[in-house]
Design a protein around this motif. Structure first.
Motif, PDB file in Angstrom:
ATOM      1  N   LYS A 121      20.724 -97.454  58.325  1.00  0.00           N
ATOM      2  CA  LYS A 121      19.572 -96.590  58.097  1.00  0.00           C
ATOM      3  C   LYS A 121      20.020 -95.195  57.615  1.00  0.00           C
ATOM      4  O   LYS A 121      19.374 -94.585  56.786  1.00  0.00           O
ATOM      5  CB  LYS A 121      18.736 -96.471  59.382  1.00  0.00           C
ATOM      6  N   HIS A 122      21.122 -94.709  58.167  1.00  0.00           N
ATOM      7  CA  HIS A 122      21.617 -93.370  57.826  1.00  0.00           C
ATOM      8  C   HIS A 122      22.575 -93.359  56.635  1.00  0.00           C
ATOM      9  O   HIS A 122      22.946 -92.286  56.164  1.00  0.00           O
ATOM     10  CB  HIS A 122      22.288 -92.735  59.031  1.00  0.00           C
ATOM     11  N   ASP A 123      22.970 -94.524  56.168  1.00  0.00           N
ATOM     12  CA  ASP A 123      23.901 -94.615  55.032  1.00  0.00           C
ATOM     13  C   ASP A 123      23.094 -94.474  53.750  1.00  0.00           C
ATOM     14  O   ASP A 123      22.241 -95.319  53.432  1.00  0.00           O
ATOM     15  CB  ASP A 123      24.628 -95.950  55.085  1.00  0.00           C
ATOM     16  N   PRO A 124      23.334 -93.445  52.934  1.00  0.00           N
ATOM     17  CA  PRO A 124      22.543 -93.226  51.710  1.00  0.00           C
ATOM     18  C   PRO A 124      22.810 -94.252  50.618  1.00  0.00           C
ATOM     19  O   PRO A 124      22.054 -94.352  49.663  1.00  0.00           O
ATOM     20  CB  PRO A 124      22.930 -91.824  51.269  1.00  0.00           C
ATOM     21  N   SER A 125      23.889 -95.012  50.706  1.00  0.00           N
ATOM     22  CA  SER A 125      24.219 -95.970  49.641  1.00  0.00           C
ATOM     23  C   SER A 125      23.350 -97.208  49.682  1.00  0.00           C
ATOM     24  O   SER A 125      23.349 -97.999  48.760  1.00  0.00           O
ATOM     25  CB  SER A 125      25.691 -96.374  49.719  1.00  0.00           C
ATOM     26  N   HIS A 126      22.562 -97.429  50.778  1.00  0.00           N
ATOM     27  CA  HIS A 126      21.719 -98.621  50.882  1.00  0.00           C
ATOM     28  C   HIS A 126      20.306 -98.328  50.533  1.00  0.00           C
ATOM     29  O   HIS A 126      19.594 -97.563  50.689  1.00  0.00           O
ATOM     30  CB  HIS A 126      21.774 -99.218  52.302  1.00  0.00           C
TER      31      HIS A 126
END
Length: 126
Positions: A121-126
């Motif tokens: 959820k916090h990973d901007p790449s997804h």
């Protein structure tokens, strides 16, 4: 009408049980047919091929009368009193250890799933 719907839904659940038994016999699987049938039903529910409402009343009937289906098992266990006296401590150890293992495995997998979802959820790449 409600009774007919419940009977039809129970028949569908029994069909999945029979399909699982057939798969176990045909493919010589070391897994009980009831488990295979349940996994097949789970897959169809998961993919949306079978809708939950199709089996809601029949499964609700089984859940409401759950204790009735275990009555023969309980009556059979009463006859085994001498075995429980002799081997009871082993059964208690097995139940406690397997319960703890199940609890630990469930909690660790749930915790790792929560961490994975939070990271995703916090990973901007997804």
């Amino acid at each position: 009408m409600q009774v007919i719907r419940v009977i039809i839904q129970i028949a569908i659940l029994c069909l999945f049980f029979e399909i699982g038994k057939w798969c176990t016999d045909f493919f010589h699987l070391p897994i009980p047919g009831s488990i295979i049938g349940m996994l097949f039903l789970f897959f169809l529910l998961l993919t949306g091929v079978v809708k939950e409402r199709l089996l809601l009343d029949g499964s609700g009937f089984f859940l409401r009368h759950f204790s009735f289906f275990f009555l023969p098992l309980s009556a059979s266990a009463m006859v085994l009193g001498p075995y429980f006296i002799e081997f009871g401590w082993k059964l208690v150890v097995i139940i406690v250890v397997s319960g703890m293992i199940g609890f630990i495995a469930t909690s660790l997998s749930a915790e790792s799933l929560i961490r994975w979802k939070e990271k995703r959820k916090h990973d901007p790449s997804h």
